[in-house]
Design a protein around this motif. Structure first.
Motif, short mmCIF file in Angstrom:
data_model
loop_
_atom_site.label_atom_id
_atom_site.label_comp_id
_atom_site.label_asym_id
_atom_site.label_seq_id
_atom_site.Cartn_x
_atom_site.Cartn_y
_atom_site.Cartn_z
N SER A 87 5.48 -7.55 7.44
CA SER A 87 5.10 -8.52 6.29
C SER A 87 3.45 -9.12 6.35
O SER A 87 3.05 -9.44 5.34
CB SER A 87 5.78 -9.82 6.72
N ASP A 88 2.54 -8.32 7.08
CA ASP A 88 1.32 -8.45 7.08
C ASP A 88 0.67 -7.31 6.20
O ASP A 88 -0.31 -7.32 5.90
CB ASP A 88 0.88 -8.46 8.28
N VAL A 89 1.47 -6.26 5.72
CA VAL A 89 0.98 -5.14 5.00
C VAL A 89 0.95 -5.56 3.50
O VAL A 89 1.91 -5.97 2.93
CB VAL A 89 1.76 -3.95 5.37
N ARG A 90 0.11 -5.22 2.78
CA ARG A 90 -0.22 -5.18 1.49
C ARG A 90 -0.04 -3.86 0.73
O ARG A 90 -0.40 -2.71 1.46
CB ARG A 90 -1.26 -5.90 0.88
N ALA A 91 0.23 -3.75 -0.51
CA ALA A 91 0.31 -2.47 -1.21
C ALA A 91 -0.27 -2.47 -2.67
O ALA A 91 -0.09 -3.45 -3.55
CB ALA A 91 1.82 -2.03 -1.29
N VAL A 92 -0.77 -1.42 -3.01
CA VAL A 92 -1.36 -1.25 -4.49
C VAL A 92 -0.14 -0.53 -5.19
O VAL A 92 0.28 0.66 -4.69
CB VAL A 92 -2.45 -0.46 -4.59
N LEU A 93 0.32 -0.96 -6.40
CA LEU A 93 1.38 0.03 -7.13
C LEU A 93 0.74 0.42 -8.21
O LEU A 93 0.20 -0.15 -9.06
CB LEU A 93 2.72 -0.96 -7.39
N ALA A 94 0.67 1.70 -8.10
CA ALA A 94 -0.22 2.45 -9.37
C ALA A 94 0.76 3.20 -10.19
O ALA A 94 1.53 3.97 -9.82
CB ALA A 94 -1.16 3.36 -8.39
N GLY A 95 0.68 2.86 -11.28
CA GLY A 95 1.48 3.42 -12.66
C GLY A 95 0.58 4.66 -13.17
O GLY A 95 -0.82 4.52 -13.27
#
Length: 170
Positions: A87-95
């Motif tokens: 739950s501490d991890v963030r993510a970039v969602l790239a299209g």
């Protein structure tokens, strides 16, 4: 006589038809359960662990579409499961989009694809605050050949972890 221009009506905002995510096939649900049982919850999060667990960081889309296929949903299910555990991890969602259309159109399509990924993740319990949506349109192709098979590789969405050892900085 006045030099005023006539007012031009604004274009209406784009409408996106986003459907609620469909559940993954039973075989994928069983696969997620099996992977859950194999993973040690005390192991620190790494990009390599994410890639091994999810099997891939990339999903593919049909031409001109931001609709998630069954295969894309199965991949996103595995990614969401991993993100729930960390739950501490963030993510970039790239299209991304193929090279076969105007730049602005492909950029908007990439944005819709990343937004579809974010919607799917949030429905599956991942906080939207952990997800950053971005579009590269046709600016970062993985294959520059002009044939259909090559261009289909460019119609993708990628989940890029940030804030972990070995991960790119935002």
């Amino acid at each position: 006589m006045s030099c005023q221009r006539l007012a031009q009506p604004l274009q209406p905002p784009p409408q996106f038809a986003m459907q609620a995510p469909q559940p993954a096939p039973l075989s994928v649900q069983q696969d997620v359960a099996q992977n859950r049982a194999m993973r040690d919850p005390d192991t620190p999060a790494t990009v390599e662990d994410f890639e091994r667990y999810a099997r891939t960081t990339r999903i593919l889309f049909a031409r001109g579409s931001a609709e998630l296929s069954d295969a894309a949903r199965a991949t996103l299910d595995r990614q969401a499961e991993w993100l729930k555990r960390h739950s501490d991890v963030r993510a970039v969602l790239a299209g991304h989009a193929d090279l076969l259309g105007p730049r602005e159109h492909q950029f908007a399509l990439g944005e819709r694809r990343a937004a579809a990924m974010k919607f799917y993740f949030t429905v599956h319990g991942i906080s939207g605050e952990r997800l950053i949506v971005t579009s590269f349109g046709k600016e970062r192709p993985v294959n520059a050949s002009s044939d259909e098979v090559s261009q289909s590789q460019n119609r993708r969405g990628e989940t890029i972890l940030i804030g972990l050892p070995g991960a790119p900085r935002p």
